[in-house]
Design a protein around this motif. Structure first.
Motif, short mmCIF file in Angstrom:
data_model
loop_
_atom_site.label_atom_id
_atom_site.label_comp_id
_atom_site.label_asym_id
_atom_site.label_seq_id
_atom_site.Cartn_x
_atom_site.Cartn_y
_atom_site.Cartn_z
N SER A 246 -34.51 47.04 4.23
CA SER A 246 -33.94 45.70 4.23
C SER A 246 -33.81 45.24 2.78
O SER A 246 -33.91 46.03 1.86
CB SER A 246 -34.75 44.73 5.08
N SER A 253 -24.15 46.42 4.23
CA SER A 253 -24.76 47.42 5.11
C SER A 253 -23.89 48.65 5.37
O SER A 253 -24.44 49.76 5.45
CB SER A 253 -25.19 46.77 6.43
N LYS A 270 -30.28 48.24 14.27
CA LYS A 270 -29.96 47.22 13.28
C LYS A 270 -30.43 45.88 13.81
O LYS A 270 -30.26 45.56 14.98
CB LYS A 270 -28.45 47.15 13.01
N THR A 272 -30.35 41.63 12.58
CA THR A 272 -29.80 40.69 11.60
C THR A 272 -30.45 39.32 11.75
O THR A 272 -30.91 38.93 12.84
CB THR A 272 -28.28 40.54 11.76
N LEU A 279 -32.29 47.87 8.69
CA LEU A 279 -31.78 49.11 9.27
C LEU A 279 -32.95 50.04 9.60
O LEU A 279 -33.89 50.16 8.81
CB LEU A 279 -30.84 49.81 8.30
#
Length: 284
Positions: A246, A253, A270, A272, A279
């Protein structure tokens, strides 16, 4: 912890520039800042640094990127900064697995979720920043895959040590490295605070200084350094090991994913939050 001088930066900008300025601050001062309205059209942002160089570098970058920025500096004692933290450091629950608490609440939690105690300094990682939260959340999704008796982790760019402490609280043994001496000092304090000295140790350096291989590597840094270190990181992963990355903006990304897939890692997940992404790769 000893009292000392800290360096404050006060930024005055039109409200229309707030998103742009805070975008830079996410990279330059990920521990956070305070913002408030001056009037209908303008805002003030205050951020605190450990050293004059950090403060001055931030000012230079902001003035270069946004020439109309009004910036001033001031001095304050770390004790004053800590007292202000006590007013707004709220506990953070991560997937009902961890709860992040300030050091002064150490005796108040004795049951699940697992408490992680952090002494708030100018190091990356109190849990309030989106990327730290994402790494912890990703770790929660993987905890069932690890065997405390044989798996070994690396916290790359350990900062306050919060991610390594989380791994240790799950029973894993490992090490953390950081190029910032102050971060190492803060991490050691937090390791002792959490009573996991036998599971997690930290040292100054980077991945080039490490000879071991790992079942898990967590690297919460920034996109460009992560891209540069991809081959070294891959080399230090055991077969079927897991990698959490991260410090990456969502728009960055695709490039990070492509670079890591090209060295043979498979993207598995993934997550967010706000404009940030974490990731999860596996060395299959």
């Amino acid at each position: 912890m000893e009292d000392k001088k800290l360096y404050g930066v006060e930024i005055k900008i039109p409200s229309s520039l707030q998103e742009i300025v805070e975008g830079y601050l996410y990279l330059l001062a990920p521990w956070g800042w305070e913002s408030c309205s001056i009037d209908r059209d303008n805002i003030q942002i205050k951020v605190v640094f450990n050293t004059f160089k950090e403060a001055n570098d931030t000012i230079s970058i902001l003035k270069n990127k946004i020439p109309n920025t009004q910036v001033s500096t001031y001095l304050l004692k770390s004790q004053n900064w800590l007292e202000s933290w006590k007013q707004f450091f709220t506990p953070i629950n991560v997937n009902n697995t961890f709860v992040i608490l300030p050091s002064w609440e150490q005796k108040k939690i004795d049951s699940a979720p697992i408490p992680i105690y952090i002494y708030p300094e100018m190091a990356f990682g109190t849990g309030h920043h989106a990327t730290t939260f994402l790494c912890l959340k990703m770790l929660c999704t993987l905890k069932q895959y690890f065997d405390p008796h044989k798996d070994y982790f690396l916290d790359l760019g350990t900062g306050s040590g919060i991610l390594g402490i989380a791994c240790a609280k799950l029973g894993l043994k490992g090490i953390g490295v950081d190029i910032d001496s102050h971060a190492i000092q803060n991490a050691k304090y937090n390791i002792t605070l959490n009573q996991i000295n036998d599971l997690f140790t930290v040292q100054k350096g980077s991945i080039e200084n490490i000879n071991s291989n790992f079942s898990l590597i967590i690297a919460n840094i920034l996109a460009n350094p992560l891209i540069q270190m991809r081959k070294n990181i891959k080399t230090h992963l055991r077969p079927n090991a897991h990698l959490i990355l991260s410090g990456i903006l969502i728009e960055q990304s695709p490039k990070v994913i492509s670079c890591y897939e090209k060295v043979g890692l498979k993207l598995k997940n993934k997550l967010t939050h706000q404009e940030w992404i974490a990731l999860h790769f596996q060395n299959e």
